[in-house]
Design a protein around this motif. Structure first.
Motif, PDB file in Angstrom:
ATOM      1  N   VAL A  53      33.223 -48.956  52.961  1.00  0.00           N
ATOM      2  CA  VAL A  53      34.164 -48.071  53.652  1.00  0.00           C
ATOM      3  C   VAL A  53      35.589 -48.592  53.476  1.00  0.00           C
ATOM      4  CG1 VAL A  53      34.884 -47.220  55.926  1.00  0.00           C
ATOM      5  CG2 VAL A  53      32.457 -47.231  55.303  1.00  0.00           C
ATOM      6  N   THR A  54      35.792 -49.888  53.671  1.00  0.00           N
ATOM      7  CA  THR A  54      37.130 -50.459  53.494  1.00  0.00           C
ATOM      8  C   THR A  54      37.580 -50.332  52.052  1.00  0.00           C
ATOM      9  OG1 THR A  54      36.823 -51.989  55.345  1.00  0.00           O
ATOM     10  CG2 THR A  54      38.528 -52.554  53.737  1.00  0.00           C
ATOM     11  N   LEU A  55      36.683 -50.567  51.112  1.00  0.00           N
ATOM     12  CA  LEU A  55      37.034 -50.425  49.699  1.00  0.00           C
ATOM     13  C   LEU A  55      37.453 -48.983  49.387  1.00  0.00           C
ATOM     14  CD1 LEU A  55      37.215 -51.880  46.974  1.00  0.00           C
ATOM     15  CD2 LEU A  55      34.860 -51.196  46.565  1.00  0.00           C
ATOM     16  N   PHE A  56      36.755 -48.022  49.944  1.00  0.00           N
ATOM     17  CA  PHE A  56      37.138 -46.617  49.756  1.00  0.00           C
ATOM     18  C   PHE A  56      38.511 -46.343  50.366  1.00  0.00           C
ATOM     19  CE2 PHE A  56      33.506 -43.729  48.420  1.00  0.00           C
ATOM     20  CZ  PHE A  56      32.797 -44.732  47.785  1.00  0.00           C
ATOM     21  N   ASN A  57      38.757 -46.876  51.569  1.00  0.00           N
ATOM     22  CA  ASN A  57      40.052 -46.673  52.221  1.00  0.00           C
ATOM     23  C   ASN A  57      41.188 -47.313  51.426  1.00  0.00           C
ATOM     24  OD1 ASN A  57      39.313 -45.108  54.455  1.00  0.00           O
ATOM     25  ND2 ASN A  57      38.658 -46.901  55.588  1.00  0.00           N
ATOM     26  N   VAL A  58      40.965 -48.506  50.895  1.00  0.00           N
ATOM     27  CA  VAL A  58      41.985 -49.181  50.088  1.00  0.00           C
ATOM     28  C   VAL A  58      42.236 -48.391  48.809  1.00  0.00           C
ATOM     29  CG1 VAL A  58      42.509 -51.271  48.751  1.00  0.00           C
ATOM     30  CG2 VAL A  58      41.572 -51.468  51.063  1.00  0.00           C
ATOM     31  N   THR A  59      41.166 -47.918  48.188  1.00  0.00           N
ATOM     32  CA  THR A  59      41.298 -47.113  46.971  1.00  0.00           C
ATOM     33  C   THR A  59      42.128 -45.862  47.238  1.00  0.00           C
ATOM     34  OG1 THR A  59      39.156 -47.894  46.165  1.00  0.00           O
ATOM     35  CG2 THR A  59      40.007 -45.889  45.178  1.00  0.00           C
ATOM     36  N   ALA A  60      41.851 -45.185  48.326  1.00  0.00           N
ATOM     37  CA  ALA A  60      42.602 -43.980  48.686  1.00  0.00           C
ATOM     38  C   ALA A  60      44.054 -44.330  49.007  1.00  0.00           C
ATOM     39  CB  ALA A  60      41.942 -43.276  49.865  1.00  0.00           C
ATOM     40  N   ALA A  61      44.267 -45.438  49.718  1.00  0.00           N
ATOM     41  CA  ALA A  61      45.625 -45.857  50.068  1.00  0.00           C
ATOM     42  C   ALA A  61      46.454 -46.186  48.824  1.00  0.00           C
ATOM     43  CB  ALA A  61      45.576 -47.065  51.003  1.00  0.00           C
ATOM     44  N   LEU A  62      45.788 -46.659  47.782  1.00  0.00           N
ATOM     45  CA  LEU A  62      46.475 -46.979  46.528  1.00  0.00           C
ATOM     46  C   LEU A  62      46.565 -45.763  45.595  1.00  0.00           C
ATOM     47  CD1 LEU A  62      44.897 -50.485  45.828  1.00  0.00           C
ATOM     48  CD2 LEU A  62      47.303 -50.013  46.402  1.00  0.00           C
ATOM     49  N   ASN A  63      46.079 -44.621  46.062  1.00  0.00           N
ATOM     50  CA  ASN A  63      46.086 -43.385  45.273  1.00  0.00           C
ATOM     51  C   ASN A  63      45.361 -43.534  43.936  1.00  0.00           C
ATOM     52  OD1 ASN A  63      47.582 -41.649  47.059  1.00  0.00           O
ATOM     53  ND2 ASN A  63      49.379 -42.867  46.540  1.00  0.00           N
ATOM     54  N   LEU A  64      44.287 -44.306  43.937  1.00  0.00           N
ATOM     55  CA  LEU A  64      43.472 -44.444  42.743  1.00  0.00           C
ATOM     56  C   LEU A  64      42.458 -43.305  42.719  1.00  0.00           C
ATOM     57  CD1 LEU A  64      42.895 -48.299  42.825  1.00  0.00           C
ATOM     58  CD2 LEU A  64      44.581 -47.028  41.498  1.00  0.00           C
ATOM     59  N   ASN A  65      42.000 -42.957  41.550  1.00  0.00           N
ATOM     60  CA  ASN A  65      41.066 -41.845  41.409  1.00  0.00           C
ATOM     61  C   ASN A  65      39.696 -42.124  42.008  1.00  0.00           C
ATOM     62  OD1 ASN A  65      42.914 -40.249  40.023  1.00  0.00           O
ATOM     63  ND2 ASN A  65      42.366 -41.169  38.069  1.00  0.00           N
ATOM     64  N   ASP A  66      39.314 -43.400  42.017  1.00  0.00           N
ATOM     65  CA  ASP A  66      37.923 -43.706  42.268  1.00  0.00           C
ATOM     66  C   ASP A  66      37.806 -45.204  42.575  1.00  0.00           C
ATOM     67  OD1 ASP A  66      35.283 -44.635  41.261  1.00  0.00           O
ATOM     68  OD2 ASP A  66      35.047 -42.584  40.559  1.00  0.00           O
ATOM     69  N   PRO A  67      36.922 -45.606  43.499  1.00  0.00           N
ATOM     70  CA  PRO A  67      36.751 -47.035  43.774  1.00  0.00           C
ATOM     71  C   PRO A  67      36.350 -47.847  42.540  1.00  0.00           C
ATOM     72  CG  PRO A  67      35.707 -45.757  45.483  1.00  0.00           C
ATOM     73  CD  PRO A  67      36.120 -44.792  44.400  1.00  0.00           C
ATOM     74  N   SER A  68      35.739 -47.185  41.565  1.00  0.00           N
ATOM     75  CA  SER A  68      35.349 -47.927  40.361  1.00  0.00           C
ATOM     76  C   SER A  68      36.560 -48.461  39.611  1.00  0.00           C
ATOM     77  CB  SER A  68      34.485 -47.068  39.436  1.00  0.00           C
ATOM     78  OG  SER A  68      35.233 -45.999  38.911  1.00  0.00           O
ATOM     79  N   ASP A  69      37.751 -47.885  39.871  1.00  0.00           N
ATOM     80  CA  ASP A  69      38.966 -48.428  39.267  1.00  0.00           C
ATOM     81  C   ASP A  69      39.170 -49.894  39.672  1.00  0.00           C
ATOM     82  OD1 ASP A  69      39.443 -45.937  38.168  1.00  0.00           O
ATOM     83  OD2 ASP A  69      40.981 -45.387  39.634  1.00  0.00           O
ATOM     84  N   LEU A  70      38.753 -50.240  40.884  1.00  0.00           N
ATOM     85  CA  LEU A  70      38.877 -51.624  41.356  1.00  0.00           C
ATOM     86  C   LEU A  70      37.680 -52.479  40.945  1.00  0.00           C
ATOM     87  CD1 LEU A  70      40.166 -50.976  44.980  1.00  0.00           C
ATOM     88  CD2 LEU A  70      41.505 -51.708  42.999  1.00  0.00           C
ATOM     89  N   LEU A  71      36.574 -51.843  40.602  1.00  0.00           N
ATOM     90  CA  LEU A  71      35.337 -52.577  40.318  1.00  0.00           C
ATOM     91  C   LEU A  71      35.045 -52.779  38.834  1.00  0.00           C
ATOM     92  CD1 LEU A  71      33.041 -50.875  42.948  1.00  0.00           C
ATOM     93  CD2 LEU A  71      34.152 -53.098  43.122  1.00  0.00           C
ATOM     94  N   THR A  72      35.792 -52.141  37.974  1.00  0.00           N
ATOM     95  CA  THR A  72      35.493 -52.193  36.539  1.00  0.00           C
ATOM     96  C   THR A  72      35.425 -53.614  36.012  1.00  0.00           C
ATOM     97  OG1 THR A  72      36.469 -50.028  36.215  1.00  0.00           O
ATOM     98  CG2 THR A  72      36.218 -51.392  34.264  1.00  0.00           C
ATOM     99  N   LYS A  73      36.428 -54.434  36.307  1.00  0.00           N
ATOM    100  CA  LYS A  73      36.440 -55.809  35.810  1.00  0.00           C
ATOM    101  C   LYS A  73      35.274 -56.598  36.396  1.00  0.00           C
ATOM    102  CE  LYS A  73      39.371 -59.919  35.378  1.00  0.00           C
ATOM    103  NZ  LYS A  73      38.592 -60.408  34.273  1.00  0.00           N
ATOM    104  N   ALA A  74      35.012 -56.433  37.686  1.00  0.00           N
ATOM    105  CA  ALA A  74      33.903 -57.151  38.313  1.00  0.00           C
ATOM    106  C   ALA A  74      32.575 -56.747  37.697  1.00  0.00           C
ATOM    107  CB  ALA A  74      33.891 -56.886  39.817  1.00  0.00           C
ATOM    108  N   THR A  75      32.413 -55.466  37.422  1.00  0.00           N
ATOM    109  CA  THR A  75      31.174 -54.983  36.822  1.00  0.00           C
ATOM    110  C   THR A  75      30.980 -55.593  35.445  1.00  0.00           C
ATOM    111  OG1 THR A  75      31.330 -52.914  38.057  1.00  0.00           O
ATOM    112  CG2 THR A  75      29.917 -52.921  36.110  1.00  0.00           C
ATOM    113  N   LYS A  76      32.019 -55.561  34.653  1.00  0.00           N
ATOM    114  CA  LYS A  76      31.933 -56.086  33.288  1.00  0.00           C
ATOM    115  C   LYS A  76      31.675 -57.592  33.285  1.00  0.00           C
ATOM    116  CE  LYS A  76      35.352 -56.967  30.309  1.00  0.00           C
ATOM    117  NZ  LYS A  76      36.608 -56.809  29.638  1.00  0.00           N
ATOM    118  N   ASP A  77      32.383 -58.325  34.153  1.00  0.00           N
ATOM    119  CA  ASP A  77      32.311 -59.783  34.139  1.00  0.00           C
ATOM    120  C   ASP A  77      31.099 -60.357  34.869  1.00  0.00           C
ATOM    121  OD1 ASP A  77      34.703 -59.672  32.790  1.00  0.00           O
ATOM    122  OD2 ASP A  77      35.909 -60.498  34.424  1.00  0.00           O
ATOM    123  N   LEU A  78      30.683 -59.710  35.959  1.00  0.00           N
ATOM    124  CA  LEU A  78      29.695 -60.355  36.822  1.00  0.00           C
ATOM    125  C   LEU A  78      28.350 -59.653  36.959  1.00  0.00           C
ATOM    126  CD1 LEU A  78      31.916 -61.556  39.778  1.00  0.00           C
ATOM    127  CD2 LEU A  78      30.990 -62.904  37.909  1.00  0.00           C
TER     128      LEU A  78
END
Length: 94
Positions: A53-78
């Motif tokens: 929920v917080t990740l979704f709120n932060v994503t919306a606050a940053l006007n990003l299209n999708d929470p995956s914008d913040l998770l892409t690097k983590a997904t690829k690396d980890l």
């Protein structure tokens, strides 16, 4: 640093990077996302497990299209390391 702390760190760094690109203070982002500014600082430093929920709120606050914008690097690396951990636990049960 264990894999869970690495994940928190990567997500926090992605949030900080995007916040700075948008020239927002931690206080600004925290207010927009509906969290306390000290909690936002903890998230950015990777000191806490943030909720979806917080990740979704932060994503919306940053006007990003999708929470995956913040998770892409983590997904690829980890994510492969998380898969390995689960595989090890599964093989122990069988």
């Amino acid at each position: 640093m264990d894999i869970h702390n690495k994940l928190n760190s990567i997500i926090g760094n992605q949030i900080r990077k995007e916040r700075k690109l948008q020239k927002l203070t931690i206080e600004d982002l925290a207010e927009l996302a509906g969290v306390h500014h000290t909690h936002m600082g903890d998230i950015e430093r990777g000191n806490v497990n943030t909720t979806i929920v917080t990740l979704f709120n932060v994503t919306a606050a940053l006007n990003l299209n999708d929470p995956s914008d913040l998770l892409t690097k983590a997904t690829k690396d980890l994510y492969p390391q998380f898969q390995e951990e689960v595989t090890k636990r599964t093989s122990k049960k069988r």
